[in-house]
Design a protein around this motif. Structure first.
Motif, PDB file in Angstrom:
ATOM      1  N   LYS A   1       0.844  -1.208   0.000  1.00 34.92           N
ATOM      2  CA  LYS A   1       0.000   0.000   0.000  1.00 34.92           C
ATOM      3  C   LYS A   1       0.873   1.250   0.000  1.00 34.92           C
ATOM      4  O   LYS A   1       0.568   2.245  -0.678  1.00 34.92           O
ATOM      5  CB  LYS A   1      -0.926   0.000   1.208  1.00 34.92           C
ATOM      6  CG  LYS A   1      -2.024  -1.058   1.170  1.00 34.92           C
ATOM      7  CD  LYS A   1      -2.878  -0.982   2.423  1.00 34.92           C
ATOM      8  CE  LYS A   1      -4.062  -1.941   2.366  1.00 34.92           C
ATOM      9  NZ  LYS A   1      -3.657  -3.348   2.281  1.00 34.92           N
TER      10      LYS A   1
ATOM     11  N   ASP B   1      -1.247   6.360  -2.827  1.00 27.59           N
ATOM     12  CA  ASP B   1      -2.380   7.260  -3.029  1.00 27.59           C
ATOM     13  C   ASP B   1      -3.174   7.423  -1.732  1.00 27.59           C
ATOM     14  O   ASP B   1      -2.908   6.781  -0.711  1.00 27.59           O
ATOM     15  CB  ASP B   1      -3.284   6.737  -4.153  1.00 27.59           C
ATOM     16  CG  ASP B   1      -3.726   5.297  -3.905  1.00 27.59           C
ATOM     17  OD1 ASP B   1      -3.213   4.689  -2.958  1.00 27.59           O
ATOM     18  OD2 ASP B   1      -4.565   4.794  -4.665  1.00 27.59           O
ATOM     19  N   THR B   2      -4.146   8.315  -1.771  1.00 30.02           N
ATOM     20  CA  THR B   2      -4.914   8.647  -0.567  1.00 30.02           C
ATOM     21  C   THR B   2      -5.693   7.446  -0.051  1.00 30.02           C
ATOM     22  O   THR B   2      -5.793   7.234   1.169  1.00 30.02           O
ATOM     23  CB  THR B   2      -5.879   9.804  -0.875  1.00 30.02           C
ATOM     24  OG1 THR B   2      -5.138  10.894  -1.409  1.00 30.02           O
ATOM     25  CG2 THR B   2      -6.605  10.254   0.380  1.00 30.02           C
ATOM     26  N   TYR B   3      -6.255   6.676  -0.947  1.00 26.48           N
ATOM     27  CA  TYR B   3      -7.054   5.516  -0.534  1.00 26.48           C
ATOM     28  C   TYR B   3      -6.206   4.537   0.273  1.00 26.48           C
ATOM     29  O   TYR B   3      -6.620   4.058   1.338  1.00 26.48           O
ATOM     30  CB  TYR B   3      -7.639   4.841  -1.776  1.00 26.48           C
ATOM     31  CG  TYR B   3      -8.355   3.546  -1.496  1.00 26.48           C
ATOM     32  CD1 TYR B   3      -9.564   3.525  -0.807  1.00 26.48           C
ATOM     33  CD2 TYR B   3      -7.822   2.340  -1.924  1.00 26.48           C
ATOM     34  CE1 TYR B   3     -10.214   2.327  -0.544  1.00 26.48           C
ATOM     35  CE2 TYR B   3      -8.467   1.146  -1.666  1.00 26.48           C
ATOM     36  CZ  TYR B   3      -9.661   1.149  -0.981  1.00 26.48           C
ATOM     37  OH  TYR B   3     -10.301  -0.032  -0.722  1.00 26.48           O
ATOM     38  N   ASN B   4      -4.991   4.235  -0.230  1.00 24.74           N
ATOM     39  CA  ASN B   4      -4.129   3.290   0.482  1.00 24.74           C
ATOM     40  C   ASN B   4      -3.594   3.885   1.781  1.00 24.74           C
ATOM     41  O   ASN B   4      -3.349   3.154   2.745  1.00 24.74           O
ATOM     42  CB  ASN B   4      -2.969   2.864  -0.419  1.00 24.74           C
ATOM     43  CG  ASN B   4      -3.414   1.916  -1.514  1.00 24.74           C
ATOM     44  OD1 ASN B   4      -3.773   0.777  -1.245  1.00 24.74           O
ATOM     45  ND2 ASN B   4      -3.421   2.383  -2.746  1.00 24.74           N
TER      46      ASN B   4
ATOM     47  N   ARG C   1      -5.352   5.762   3.759  1.00 27.63           N
ATOM     48  CA  ARG C   1      -6.441   5.581   4.718  1.00 27.63           C
ATOM     49  C   ARG C   1      -6.539   4.129   5.187  1.00 27.63           C
ATOM     50  O   ARG C   1      -6.818   3.868   6.367  1.00 27.63           O
ATOM     51  CB  ARG C   1      -7.752   6.030   4.084  1.00 27.63           C
ATOM     52  CG  ARG C   1      -7.840   7.542   3.911  1.00 27.63           C
ATOM     53  CD  ARG C   1      -9.077   7.957   3.163  1.00 27.63           C
ATOM     54  NE  ARG C   1      -9.170   9.409   3.056  1.00 27.63           N
ATOM     55  CZ  ARG C   1     -10.057  10.050   2.302  1.00 27.63           C
ATOM     56  NH1 ARG C   1     -10.937   9.373   1.584  1.00 27.63           N
ATOM     57  NH2 ARG C   1     -10.065  11.376   2.266  1.00 27.63           N
ATOM     58  N   LEU C   2      -6.305   3.191   4.265  1.00 24.67           N
ATOM     59  CA  LEU C   2      -6.322   1.786   4.668  1.00 24.67           C
ATOM     60  C   LEU C   2      -5.193   1.477   5.656  1.00 24.67           C
ATOM     61  O   LEU C   2      -5.386   0.735   6.636  1.00 24.67           O
ATOM     62  CB  LEU C   2      -6.195   0.885   3.436  1.00 24.67           C
ATOM     63  CG  LEU C   2      -7.376   0.862   2.467  1.00 24.67           C
ATOM     64  CD1 LEU C   2      -7.056  -0.029   1.277  1.00 24.67           C
ATOM     65  CD2 LEU C   2      -8.637   0.377   3.164  1.00 24.67           C
TER      66      LEU C   2
END
Length: 204
Positions: A54, A59-62, A64-65
């Motif tokens: 990740k 990126d932003t999505y990863n 947050r994860l």
């Protein structure tokens, strides 16, 4: 996702196990190596591999994860900004587990899990570059081979046309040799007109 292991959990409940894994991941990110029991090291390894993957995406999505797993912004920042560039050339195997002597108190098997921060060996990089170059060369040779095949076909057609022309010429020459006009040419030499012209020359 990491496959749940069979048997007892690391903690008393699933929530406690998630906390233990998150704390081990944070310690591994901050210290780059952790000494723990072999069971915990094996359990943490797939989670840490996923977090590094990740981080490489970035990126932003990863992000947050990763924050959802770690629960600590500082550890996430270290993971994404400092550790991810070090794994840019490595396609897997981000962690290493080394077995250690058993613990003295309860004789538990111990192990050290650490991040593999060594650069990729130049041999592997050279092999990858050679494979890419070979693939590009093979892709470039494919149209050339088709063009060469088309040229060979055109050359064969031209040779066949020349052979056809030569065969027709030879047939025409054979027909002219066997024609009646050529057969009458010696008789014209013995014709009476030629005999009279020869007599007139003798009289003169």
């Amino acid at each position: 996702m990491p496959k749940p292991s069979k048997g007892p959990r690391l903690g008393g409940s699933p929530a406690n196990e998630r906390k233990i894994i998150a704390n081990l991941c944070k310690s591994l990110i901050e210290n780059e190596s952790v000494v723990t029991t072999e069971a915990r090291a094996r359990r943490v390894r797939p989670h840490m591999e996923k977090l590094i993957t990740k981080a490489k995406k970035g990126d932003t999505y990863n992000r947050r994860l990763a924050l959802k797993v770690l629960g600590d912004r500082e550890s996430a920042y270290i993971l994404f900004e400092e550790l991810a560039p070090k794994f840019a050339e490595r396609n897997g195997g981000y962690t290493r587990i080394t077995k250690l002597p058993h613990r003295k108190g309860d004789n538990a098997p111990m192990a050290m899990i650490e991040l593999v921060l060594e650069p990729v060996s130049p041999k592997q990089a050279v092999v990858k570059e050679a494979e890419k170059a070979a693939q590009k060369a093979a892709a470039a040779e494919m149209p050339e081979t088709t063009e060469n095949a088309e040229e060979a076909q055109t050359d064969e057609e031209a040779v066949e046309n020349v052979e056809d022309v030569e065969s027709t010429d030879s047939a025409d020459s054979a027909e002219s040799a066997d024609s009646p006009e050529s057969a009458d040419s010696p008789e014209s030499a013995d014709s009476p007109e030629s005999a009279d012209s020869a007599d007139e020359a003798d009289e003169k």
